[in-house]
Design a protein around this motif. Sequence first.
Motif, short mmCIF file in Angstrom:
data_model
loop_
_atom_site.label_atom_id
_atom_site.label_comp_id
_atom_site.label_asym_id
_atom_site.label_seq_id
_atom_site.Cartn_x
_atom_site.Cartn_y
_atom_site.Cartn_z
N THR A 20 -11.69 -6.25 7.73
CA THR A 20 -11.13 -5.31 6.77
C THR A 20 -9.76 -4.85 7.26
O THR A 20 -9.59 -4.50 8.43
CB THR A 20 -12.06 -4.08 6.60
OG1 THR A 20 -13.31 -4.54 6.10
CG2 THR A 20 -11.47 -3.08 5.63
N VAL A 21 -8.80 -4.86 6.34
CA VAL A 21 -7.46 -4.35 6.59
C VAL A 21 -7.28 -3.20 5.60
O VAL A 21 -7.75 -3.27 4.47
CB VAL A 21 -6.40 -5.46 6.32
CG1 VAL A 21 -5.00 -4.93 6.41
CG2 VAL A 21 -6.60 -6.63 7.26
N GLU A 22 -6.63 -2.14 6.02
CA GLU A 22 -6.34 -1.05 5.10
C GLU A 22 -4.86 -1.06 4.75
O GLU A 22 -4.01 -1.15 5.64
CB GLU A 22 -6.71 0.31 5.72
CG GLU A 22 -8.20 0.51 5.78
CD GLU A 22 -8.59 1.91 6.21
OE1 GLU A 22 -7.71 2.76 6.45
OE2 GLU A 22 -9.81 2.14 6.31
N VAL A 23 -4.56 -1.00 3.46
CA VAL A 23 -3.19 -0.95 2.96
C VAL A 23 -3.07 0.30 2.10
O VAL A 23 -3.79 0.44 1.10
CB VAL A 23 -2.84 -2.21 2.13
CG1 VAL A 23 -1.42 -2.12 1.59
CG2 VAL A 23 -3.02 -3.47 2.98
N GLU A 24 -2.18 1.20 2.53
CA GLU A 24 -2.00 2.49 1.83
C GLU A 24 -3.34 3.19 1.64
O GLU A 24 -3.61 3.76 0.58
CB GLU A 24 -1.28 2.28 0.50
CG GLU A 24 0.14 1.76 0.62
CD GLU A 24 1.12 2.76 1.24
OE1 GLU A 24 0.87 3.97 1.18
OE2 GLU A 24 2.14 2.31 1.80
N GLY A 25 -4.21 3.10 2.67
CA GLY A 25 -5.50 3.77 2.64
C GLY A 25 -6.61 3.04 1.90
O GLY A 25 -7.75 3.48 1.91
N ARG A 26 -6.30 1.90 1.27
CA ARG A 26 -7.31 1.12 0.54
C ARG A 26 -7.83 -0.01 1.40
O ARG A 26 -7.03 -0.80 1.92
CB ARG A 26 -6.70 0.51 -0.72
CG ARG A 26 -6.43 1.45 -1.84
CD ARG A 26 -6.01 0.71 -3.12
NE ARG A 26 -5.77 -0.70 -2.93
CZ ARG A 26 -4.57 -1.29 -3.01
NH1 ARG A 26 -3.50 -0.58 -3.27
NH2 ARG A 26 -4.44 -2.58 -2.83
N PRO A 27 -9.16 -0.16 1.55
CA PRO A 27 -9.70 -1.27 2.32
C PRO A 27 -9.60 -2.58 1.55
O PRO A 27 -9.86 -2.63 0.35
CB PRO A 27 -11.16 -0.87 2.56
CG PRO A 27 -11.49 0.08 1.47
CD PRO A 27 -10.20 0.75 1.06
N ILE A 28 -9.20 -3.63 2.26
CA ILE A 28 -9.13 -4.98 1.69
C ILE A 28 -9.86 -5.90 2.64
O ILE A 28 -9.51 -5.98 3.83
CB ILE A 28 -7.67 -5.45 1.51
CG1 ILE A 28 -6.93 -4.53 0.54
CG2 ILE A 28 -7.62 -6.90 1.05
CD1 ILE A 28 -5.44 -4.79 0.46
N MET A 33 2.22 1.05 4.26
CA MET A 33 1.48 1.47 5.45
C MET A 33 0.21 0.61 5.53
O MET A 33 -0.50 0.45 4.53
CB MET A 33 1.12 2.96 5.35
CG MET A 33 0.43 3.52 6.55
SD MET A 33 1.50 3.68 7.98
CE MET A 33 2.58 5.01 7.49
N HIS A 34 -0.05 0.04 6.72
CA HIS A 34 -1.24 -0.80 6.87
C HIS A 34 -1.82 -0.65 8.27
O HIS A 34 -1.13 -0.23 9.21
CB HIS A 34 -0.92 -2.26 6.55
CG HIS A 34 0.17 -2.84 7.39
ND1 HIS A 34 1.51 -2.57 7.18
CD2 HIS A 34 0.13 -3.66 8.46
CE1 HIS A 34 2.23 -3.21 8.07
NE2 HIS A 34 1.42 -3.88 8.87
N SER A 35 -3.10 -0.99 8.38
CA SER A 35 -3.80 -0.89 9.66
C SER A 35 -4.99 -1.83 9.66
O SER A 35 -5.37 -2.36 8.60
CB SER A 35 -4.27 0.54 9.90
OG SER A 35 -5.21 0.92 8.91
N VAL A 36 -5.58 -2.01 10.84
CA VAL A 36 -6.81 -2.77 10.99
C VAL A 36 -7.79 -1.87 11.73
O VAL A 36 -7.67 -1.69 12.95
CB VAL A 36 -6.59 -4.09 11.77
CG1 VAL A 36 -7.89 -4.89 11.85
CG2 VAL A 36 -5.48 -4.93 11.15
#
Length: 160
Positions: A91-99, A113-116
């Motif tokens: 799962t990767v989060e982009v602008e707070g949305r999980p993808i 903004m993105h995170s793992v």
Amino acid sequence: QRLAFRWWAGRCMLDFKVQGAATLRLLGPEHKALNPVLAALVALARLSLPSDQELAILQLLLNYYEDGSSRVRPHRHPCRQVCASLGAPRTVEVEGRPIEMVHGDCLLLAGEMHSVPPAKKQTGPRLSMCLFYATAEDCLQRSASVLSNGSFWWTHPDDA
């Protein structure tokens, strides 16, 4: 020079710095297998730009994750990027949305903004191939870079 993955921030990383070239091909025998994926990333990058703009590649980063325990904190880049996910789902989060990224998925980002986040359960290994790019005009004017701190490229701390 032999390029190898090096540990940093919970993952192994390998980078290829490029100074605004329109194309990129990995020449080392240990990296040639990645060229078809790299060609797809370059094609996606070109398609994401307006038709009157030329592609300028800034850097290719390979991030190897052994399992789902590592994380990448929220951040953004002052350039565009397209990442391919190879291996275990993550799962990767982009602008707070999980993808949910599965093997073969690609993700285009343009400053979001993105995170793992750490995985909720044990996962297998995963390689993330991230191509950072801009328009040739932005590259010439130095208005694009990989890092927000003004550094044109990401550089391993041991090389800084």
